[in-house]
Design a protein around this motif. Sequence first.
Motif, short mmCIF file in Angstrom:
data_model
loop_
_atom_site.label_atom_id
_atom_site.label_comp_id
_atom_site.label_asym_id
_atom_site.label_seq_id
_atom_site.Cartn_x
_atom_site.Cartn_y
_atom_site.Cartn_z
N ALA A 108 -74.51 45.97 63.86
CA ALA A 108 -73.14 45.70 63.42
C ALA A 108 -72.22 45.54 64.63
N ALA A 109 -71.20 44.70 64.48
CA ALA A 109 -70.19 44.50 65.53
C ALA A 109 -68.92 43.98 64.87
N PRO A 110 -67.76 44.12 65.51
CA PRO A 110 -66.52 43.62 64.93
C PRO A 110 -66.57 42.12 64.67
N THR A 111 -66.08 41.71 63.51
CA THR A 111 -66.12 40.30 63.11
C THR A 111 -65.36 39.41 64.08
N VAL A 112 -64.28 39.93 64.66
CA VAL A 112 -63.43 39.09 65.52
C VAL A 112 -64.15 38.59 66.75
N ILE A 113 -65.26 39.19 67.13
CA ILE A 113 -65.98 38.70 68.31
C ILE A 113 -67.32 38.08 67.93
N GLN A 114 -67.46 37.64 66.68
CA GLN A 114 -68.75 37.12 66.24
C GLN A 114 -69.19 35.90 67.07
N ASP A 115 -68.26 35.01 67.42
CA ASP A 115 -68.64 33.83 68.19
C ASP A 115 -69.21 34.23 69.55
N GLU A 116 -68.53 35.15 70.22
CA GLU A 116 -68.98 35.59 71.54
C GLU A 116 -70.31 36.34 71.45
N VAL A 117 -70.47 37.18 70.42
CA VAL A 117 -71.72 37.92 70.25
C VAL A 117 -72.88 36.96 70.03
N CYS A 118 -72.67 35.98 69.17
CA CYS A 118 -73.75 35.01 68.88
C CYS A 118 -74.11 34.19 70.12
N ARG A 119 -73.09 33.78 70.85
CA ARG A 119 -73.34 32.94 72.03
C ARG A 119 -73.97 33.75 73.17
N GLN A 120 -73.42 34.92 73.44
CA GLN A 120 -73.88 35.70 74.58
C GLN A 120 -75.27 36.30 74.37
N TYR A 121 -75.56 36.74 73.13
CA TYR A 121 -76.81 37.45 72.88
C TYR A 121 -77.82 36.61 72.09
N GLU A 122 -77.47 35.36 71.80
CA GLU A 122 -78.38 34.43 71.13
C GLU A 122 -78.86 34.98 69.79
N VAL A 123 -77.93 35.53 69.03
CA VAL A 123 -78.21 36.03 67.69
C VAL A 123 -77.40 35.22 66.69
N GLU A 124 -77.58 35.51 65.39
CA GLU A 124 -76.85 34.80 64.35
C GLU A 124 -76.07 35.78 63.47
N HIS A 125 -74.93 35.31 63.02
CA HIS A 125 -74.09 36.09 62.12
C HIS A 125 -74.71 36.06 60.72
N ILE A 126 -74.83 37.24 60.11
CA ILE A 126 -75.44 37.32 58.77
C ILE A 126 -74.38 37.47 57.69
N LEU A 127 -73.49 38.43 57.89
CA LEU A 127 -72.58 38.78 56.80
C LEU A 127 -71.35 39.50 57.34
N ALA A 128 -70.15 39.13 56.87
CA ALA A 128 -68.91 39.84 57.19
C ALA A 128 -68.61 40.82 56.05
N ILE A 129 -68.28 42.05 56.40
CA ILE A 129 -68.02 43.09 55.39
C ILE A 129 -66.55 43.50 55.51
N ASP A 130 -65.72 42.93 54.68
CA ASP A 130 -64.28 43.19 54.75
C ASP A 130 -63.91 44.61 54.36
N ASP A 131 -64.78 45.29 53.59
CA ASP A 131 -64.48 46.64 53.15
C ASP A 131 -64.70 47.69 54.24
N VAL A 132 -65.31 47.29 55.36
CA VAL A 132 -65.58 48.21 56.47
C VAL A 132 -64.85 47.70 57.70
N THR A 133 -63.98 48.52 58.28
CA THR A 133 -63.18 48.09 59.43
C THR A 133 -63.39 49.01 60.63
N ASP A 134 -63.18 48.43 61.80
CA ASP A 134 -63.22 49.17 63.06
C ASP A 134 -61.78 49.31 63.55
N GLU A 135 -61.27 50.56 63.59
CA GLU A 135 -59.90 50.82 64.02
C GLU A 135 -59.91 51.26 65.48
#
Length: 307
Positions: free
Chosen positions: A244-271
């Motif tokens: 899991a990682a914050p949705t706002v950095i999904q593009d950077e996570v996918c590009r930097q670590y060569e992984v793919e985004h599976i699912l955004a969970i709006d009910d769970v937030t990182d404060e």
Amino acid sequence: MDQLNLRHLYYFWVISREGSIARASDVLELAPQTLSGQLATFEASVGGRLFLRERRKLILTDLGRLILGYADDIFALTGELTETLHSGPADRPLALSAGISASIHKLLVYYLLQPAMAIKRPIQLECQTGRTQGLILSLKRKELDVVLTDRMPGVQEETNLTVHPIASSSISLFAAPALAQRLRPGLPGSLNGEPFLANATDVPYFERLMNWFSLNGVRVNLVARVDDSALIKVFGREGYGIFAAPTVIQDEVCRQYEVEHILAIDDVTDELFAITRGSRLNHEAVRAICEARIDFRSARKASKKPM
């Protein structure tokens, strides 16, 4: 009382704030026996008991409360003076020591620190990563100017610390391409029994994420706990599990670590929060961090503009 010992007054003030001699001795880096002796000397000089013991807790006497009121004013002013002198002339670089919770993704930290780097005065930045509780102790010792964290253990009860909410993001799930493609059909049920990589520092959103899995009939297989946010993603890239990682950095996570985004969970937030000493933000760079209330999406767009 002709010559009030300000050091003894300071020791009394820290003991009052910490609630025990043991905790105060950690902050002051003194042996508990030494601190007890200094307190006894101060009580003798003011002519009365300052604390009573009730069920292993220190309770202020009437005299203690009276003196604490003056001590609060005295050390609030000395703190302001120290920070003002620490700042120095406007043309000199401003030192900023920031404590960073190890569980926060480093790209988020960059965005959180950007407002400080953007002030007109040059900044001399020093970052220290670690567990939040240890960083808070360093903040109390004035070794740090601010702590950036995703948790607040006991801070609500710390009257000499202030918590500033500064950002939030929903949480997303990521995986190596082969695993992501296999899981996408039938989400979220397809996550049941799949390997999951968790943060060893018990990030606050972890329990909410586990509850979300449970509510959706999913029981993941916890295969590793890692206390470094970047290392988790390396294991994920190599196919060891979902992370899991914050949705706002999904593009950077996918590009930097060569992984793919599976699912955004709006009910769970990182404060995310900034913790400071006292309520007044006299440090210009710390004030910029605490007052920015970062819009991560805007920050990401700005960072992608051509130079």
